[in-house]
Scaffold this motif. Structure first.
Motif, mmCIF file in Angstrom:
data_model
loop_
_atom_site.group_PDB
_atom_site.id
_atom_site.type_symbol
_atom_site.label_atom_id
_atom_site.label_comp_id
_atom_site.label_asym_id
_atom_site.label_seq_id
_atom_site.Cartn_x
_atom_site.Cartn_y
_atom_site.Cartn_z
ATOM 1 N N ASP A 126 0.856 -1.189 0.000
ATOM 2 C CA ASP A 126 0.000 0.000 0.000
ATOM 3 C C ASP A 126 0.896 1.245 0.000
ATOM 4 N N LEU A 127 1.319 1.642 -1.180
ATOM 5 C CA LEU A 127 2.248 2.758 -1.315
ATOM 6 C C LEU A 127 1.600 4.097 -0.987
ATOM 7 N N ASP A 128 0.302 4.219 -1.229
ATOM 8 C CA ASP A 128 -0.400 5.452 -0.870
ATOM 9 C C ASP A 128 -0.269 5.700 0.632
ATOM 10 N N HIS A 129 -0.509 4.663 1.412
ATOM 11 C CA HIS A 129 -0.433 4.790 2.875
ATOM 12 C C HIS A 129 1.003 5.057 3.325
ATOM 13 N N LEU A 130 1.971 4.332 2.754
ATOM 14 C CA LEU A 130 3.365 4.531 3.141
ATOM 15 C C LEU A 130 3.836 5.946 2.809
ATOM 16 N N VAL A 131 3.530 6.414 1.615
ATOM 17 C CA VAL A 131 3.933 7.772 1.219
ATOM 18 C C VAL A 131 3.287 8.803 2.144
ATOM 19 N N GLN A 132 2.039 8.591 2.489
ATOM 20 C CA GLN A 132 1.373 9.506 3.430
ATOM 21 C C GLN A 132 2.083 9.487 4.781
ATOM 22 N N GLN A 133 2.440 8.296 5.266
ATOM 23 C CA GLN A 133 3.167 8.197 6.533
ATOM 24 C C GLN A 133 4.503 8.932 6.461
ATOM 25 N N ILE A 134 5.232 8.733 5.372
ATOM 26 C CA ILE A 134 6.538 9.388 5.214
ATOM 27 C C ILE A 134 6.364 10.899 5.206
ATOM 28 N N ASN A 135 5.399 11.384 4.436
ATOM 29 C CA ASN A 135 5.214 12.827 4.303
ATOM 30 C C ASN A 135 4.665 13.480 5.574
ATOM 31 N N CYS A 136 4.012 12.722 6.428
ATOM 32 C CA CYS A 136 3.468 13.272 7.671
ATOM 33 C C CYS A 136 4.383 13.048 8.873
ATOM 34 N N ALA A 137 5.474 12.308 8.677
ATOM 35 C CA ALA A 137 6.385 12.009 9.787
ATOM 36 C C ALA A 137 7.198 13.241 10.162
ATOM 37 N N SER A 138 7.784 13.189 11.335
ATOM 38 C CA SER A 138 8.614 14.310 11.800
ATOM 39 C C SER A 138 10.059 14.082 11.373
ATOM 40 N N TRP A 139 10.492 14.899 10.435
ATOM 41 C CA TRP A 139 11.860 14.856 9.935
ATOM 42 C C TRP A 139 12.519 16.176 10.300
ATOM 43 N N ASP A 140 13.819 16.177 10.420
ATOM 44 C CA ASP A 140 14.538 17.426 10.646
ATOM 45 C C ASP A 140 15.627 17.570 9.586
ATOM 46 N N ASP A 141 16.436 18.620 9.710
ATOM 47 C CA ASP A 141 17.441 18.890 8.687
ATOM 48 C C ASP A 141 18.444 17.757 8.515
ATOM 49 N N SER A 142 18.700 16.997 9.577
ATOM 50 C CA SER A 142 19.668 15.906 9.455
ATOM 51 C C SER A 142 19.140 14.779 8.574
ATOM 52 N N GLY A 153 1.953 0.361 14.236
ATOM 53 C CA GLY A 153 1.968 0.718 12.824
ATOM 54 C C GLY A 153 2.491 2.109 12.537
ATOM 55 N N THR A 154 3.000 2.803 13.554
ATOM 56 C CA THR A 154 3.565 4.137 13.353
ATOM 57 C C THR A 154 4.933 4.021 12.694
ATOM 58 N N LEU A 155 5.150 4.823 11.668
ATOM 59 C CA LEU A 155 6.430 4.813 10.968
ATOM 60 C C LEU A 155 7.535 5.333 11.885
ATOM 61 N N LEU A 156 8.620 4.571 11.981
ATOM 62 C CA LEU A 156 9.775 4.980 12.774
ATOM 63 C C LEU A 156 10.935 5.436 11.895
ATOM 64 N N THR A 211 16.657 -2.153 -6.559
ATOM 65 C CA THR A 211 16.362 -1.309 -5.404
ATOM 66 C C THR A 211 15.833 -2.118 -4.224
ATOM 67 N N VAL A 212 16.180 -1.630 -3.034
ATOM 68 C CA VAL A 212 15.692 -2.209 -1.787
ATOM 69 C C VAL A 212 15.264 -1.039 -0.905
ATOM 70 N N PHE A 213 13.989 -1.002 -0.549
ATOM 71 C CA PHE A 213 13.449 0.048 0.311
ATOM 72 C C PHE A 213 12.897 -0.617 1.564
ATOM 73 N N VAL A 214 13.343 -0.159 2.727
ATOM 74 C CA VAL A 214 12.940 -0.752 3.998
ATOM 75 C C VAL A 214 12.208 0.303 4.821
ATOM 76 N N ALA A 215 11.098 -0.101 5.408
ATOM 77 C CA ALA A 215 10.365 0.764 6.341
ATOM 78 C C ALA A 215 10.334 0.063 7.692
ATOM 79 N N CYS A 216 10.412 0.847 8.754
ATOM 80 C CA CYS A 216 10.361 0.308 10.113
ATOM 81 C C CYS A 216 9.171 0.940 10.827
ATOM 82 N N HIS A 217 8.353 0.084 11.437
ATOM 83 C CA HIS A 217 7.154 0.537 12.157
ATOM 84 C C HIS A 217 7.166 -0.012 13.577
ATOM 85 N N ASP A 218 6.514 0.695 14.474
ATOM 86 C CA ASP A 218 6.336 0.159 15.824
ATOM 87 C C ASP A 218 5.145 -0.800 15.813
ATOM 88 N N THR A 219 4.820 -1.357 16.963
ATOM 89 C CA THR A 219 3.754 -2.366 17.035
ATOM 90 C C THR A 219 2.377 -1.800 16.703
#
Length: 152
Positions: A11-27, A57-60, A47-55
Motif C-alpha cells: 500500500d504505497l499510498d499509505h506509506l507515502v502519506q506516513q513518510i510525508n506526515c512524519a517528523s523529519w529534521d534537517d539531518s 503501525g507508526t512509521l519509525l 532497489t531495496v526500500f525498507v520501512a520500520c514501524h512500531d507495534t
C-alpha cells in the motif's frame, strides 16, 4: 518493532502519506515523496526500500538502497543511500533494526559487501555503524555535482 521490505504490491499510498506526515529534521534531508516516484523506484530490480514501524503501525524510519554489481568479477554489493529515522522516534532501536535488515538482505542476495557513508559530524549515525562491527572504516571526502538546466 518490525521492518518491512517494501514492494510495488504494498500500500504505497499509505506509506507515502506516513513518510510525508512524519517528523523529519534537517539531518534527515527527506524530501516530499509521491506515489508515482515510489512506484518507479520500486520497479527497478536493484532497489531495496525498507520501512520500520512500531507495534501500532507508526512509521519509525526508512532506508533506500540498491544492489550494485562491480564491473569486474561479477561481485554484488549493497549500497545504502539513506537511513532516516523520524526525529521524534530516535534512540529506540529503529536504525539498528533497519541496518540489521539491510545486512541480512545483502547476505541473502549474495552480496560480498555492504557500503554506506555518513557525515563525520553525525555522531549518532557513526556510533550506530561502529556498534555493528564494520570490517573497515574509511575517511571519505564526498563531492556533489548538481546538473543545471542547459538553457541557463
Amino acid at each position: 518493532m518490525k521492518t518491512q521490505i517494501v514492494t510495488i504490491c504494498d500500500d504505497l499510498d499509505h506509506l507515502v502519506q506516513q513518510i510525508n506526515c512524519a517528523s523529519w529534521d534537517d539531518s534527515n534531508e527527506v524530501c516530499e515523496y509521491d506515489v508515482e516516484s515510489m512506484k518507479e523506484y520500486l520497479q527497478r530490480q536493484d532497489t531495496v526500500f525498507v520501512a520500520c514501524h512500531d507495534t501500532e503501525g507508526t512509521l519509525l524510519g526508512i532506508a533506500s538502497s540498491r544492489i550494485e554489481i562491480k564491473p569486474y568479477g561479477r561481485e554484488l554489493w549493497l549500497y545504502v543511500d539513506e537511513v532516516d529515522v523520524c526525529s521524534d522516534k530516535r534512540r529506540k532501536g529503529a536504525a539498528k533494526l533497519i541496518m540489521q535488515t539491510l545486512i541480512g538482505i545483502a547476505r541473502t542476495r549474495g552480496c560480498k559487501e555492504l557500503w554506506l557513508g555518513a557525515e563525520v559530524d553525525n555522531m549518532p549515525a557513526n556510533a550506530l555503524y561502529h556498534s555493528l562491527h564494520p570490517d573497515q572504516v574509511a575517511s571519505v571526502v564526498g563531492y556533489t555535482y548538481r546538473m543545471k538546466d542547459t538553457d541557463d
